[in-house]
Design a protein around this motif. Sequence first.
Motif, PDB file in Angstrom:
ATOM      1  N   SER A  98     108.367  25.295  38.841  1.00 32.73           N
ATOM      2  CA  SER A  98     107.308  24.333  38.572  1.00 32.73           C
ATOM      3  C   SER A  98     106.092  25.053  38.000  1.00 32.73           C
ATOM      4  N   PRO A  99     105.569  24.623  36.858  1.00 33.38           N
ATOM      5  CA  PRO A  99     104.380  25.272  36.306  1.00 33.38           C
ATOM      6  C   PRO A  99     103.198  25.248  37.266  1.00 33.38           C
ATOM      7  N   ILE A 100     103.065  24.167  38.026  1.00 30.87           N
ATOM      8  CA  ILE A 100     101.956  24.081  38.980  1.00 30.87           C
ATOM      9  C   ILE A 100     102.097  25.144  40.057  1.00 30.87           C
ATOM     10  N   LEU A 101     103.319  25.318  40.561  1.00 27.36           N
ATOM     11  CA  LEU A 101     103.553  26.332  41.586  1.00 27.36           C
ATOM     12  C   LEU A 101     103.294  27.728  41.035  1.00 27.36           C
ATOM     13  N   VAL A 102     103.680  27.968  39.793  1.00 26.78           N
ATOM     14  CA  VAL A 102     103.448  29.283  39.185  1.00 26.78           C
ATOM     15  C   VAL A 102     101.958  29.559  39.064  1.00 26.78           C
ATOM     16  N   ILE A 103     101.203  28.557  38.630  1.00 24.89           N
ATOM     17  CA  ILE A 103      99.759  28.743  38.483  1.00 24.89           C
ATOM     18  C   ILE A 103      99.105  29.029  39.829  1.00 24.89           C
ATOM     19  N   LEU A 104      99.566  28.325  40.867  1.00 21.51           N
ATOM     20  CA  LEU A 104      99.012  28.566  42.198  1.00 21.51           C
ATOM     21  C   LEU A 104      99.303  29.978  42.693  1.00 21.51           C
ATOM     22  N   MET A 105     100.459  30.531  42.298  1.00 21.72           N
ATOM     23  CA  MET A 105     100.810  31.880  42.709  1.00 21.72           C
ATOM     24  C   MET A 105     100.257  32.932  41.761  1.00 21.72           C
ATOM     25  N   LEU A 106      99.962  32.503  40.536  1.00 27.08           N
ATOM     26  CA  LEU A 106      99.554  33.447  39.491  1.00 27.08           C
ATOM     27  C   LEU A 106      98.229  34.121  39.814  1.00 27.08           C
ATOM     28  N   VAL A 107      97.254  33.343  40.242  1.00 23.62           N
ATOM     29  CA  VAL A 107      95.907  33.877  40.444  1.00 23.62           C
ATOM     30  C   VAL A 107      95.866  34.937  41.538  1.00 23.62           C
ATOM     31  N   PRO A 108      96.369  34.661  42.748  1.00 22.75           N
ATOM     32  CA  PRO A 108      96.300  35.711  43.773  1.00 22.75           C
ATOM     33  C   PRO A 108      97.154  36.923  43.458  1.00 22.75           C
ATOM     34  N   LEU A 109      98.333  36.720  42.847  1.00 20.33           N
ATOM     35  CA  LEU A 109      99.189  37.856  42.520  1.00 20.33           C
ATOM     36  C   LEU A 109      98.578  38.708  41.416  1.00 20.33           C
ATOM     37  N   ALA A 110      97.986  38.062  40.413  1.00 25.16           N
ATOM     38  CA  ALA A 110      97.333  38.822  39.347  1.00 25.16           C
ATOM     39  C   ALA A 110      96.135  39.594  39.876  1.00 25.16           C
ATOM     40  N   ASP A 111      95.404  38.985  40.793  1.00 25.34           N
ATOM     41  CA  ASP A 111      94.245  39.656  41.365  1.00 25.34           C
ATOM     42  C   ASP A 111      94.660  40.860  42.214  1.00 25.34           C
ATOM     43  N   ALA A 112      95.819  40.756  42.865  1.00 26.75           N
ATOM     44  CA  ALA A 112      96.248  41.836  43.757  1.00 26.75           C
ATOM     45  C   ALA A 112      97.049  42.914  43.040  1.00 26.75           C
ATOM     46  N   PHE A 113      97.892  42.513  42.060  1.00 25.81           N
ATOM     47  CA  PHE A 113      98.813  43.478  41.456  1.00 25.81           C
ATOM     48  C   PHE A 113      98.698  43.581  39.941  1.00 25.81           C
ATOM     49  N   GLY A 114      97.795  42.848  39.320  1.00 29.76           N
ATOM     50  CA  GLY A 114      97.609  42.960  37.873  1.00 29.76           C
ATOM     51  C   GLY A 114      98.791  42.403  37.089  1.00 29.76           C
TER      52      GLY A 114
END
Length: 201
Positions: A98-114
Amino acid sequence: GIGSYLRNEAAQAIIAFLLLWLGYELMGIRFPTILAVVGAIAWLIPVVGFIFAILPAFLGGLGGGVALAIVSVIYTTLILLLLEIVVQPRLFRRRLYSPILVILMLVPLADAFGILGLLAAPPLAVAMQTLLSSLRQRRGGEASPVDAVSEVEALSSRLAAIKREAKLDEAPELSSMAQRLEQLLEEAQRALHGEPLPGGD
């Protein structure tokens, strides 16, 4: 679900690399292989991957002038759109997350692991959706015959205990209701054991 997603995305990344490398090579852009690899990896990044593919193409094309840089950007854009609109729907399954689920996971994962977090977001989304789908199927599945028999027997025991404890003689309505429930439970037990019902075929 994860295996299917990884196979599909890897195949599309290879197609992206080949098409980008061929175009950059024909345009005479320096380091076409590196730019094609960057573009193929960027294809795997949801939402913001387009930026990671366009910017290197523009910078690589600047070595031959602004016109070549613009052409390389247009070409890269067309290849990514071709993959998204034509290749993916026809040759592969549509995105399994789901694109919505990806976006929700994208921000914290990008902030933590780039960058690694950006690449990990879709597989994790696929894993979560697969797990949730499995749980929904188990909950929505039909009960097994053994479970149904156990449940009916438990209800019969509960009804018998209630009849012993309650003073049904003083309440004819409750007595009649208890008898009807007992009759229904007996019919349910017969049906579950494959026995013919009274008056049935």
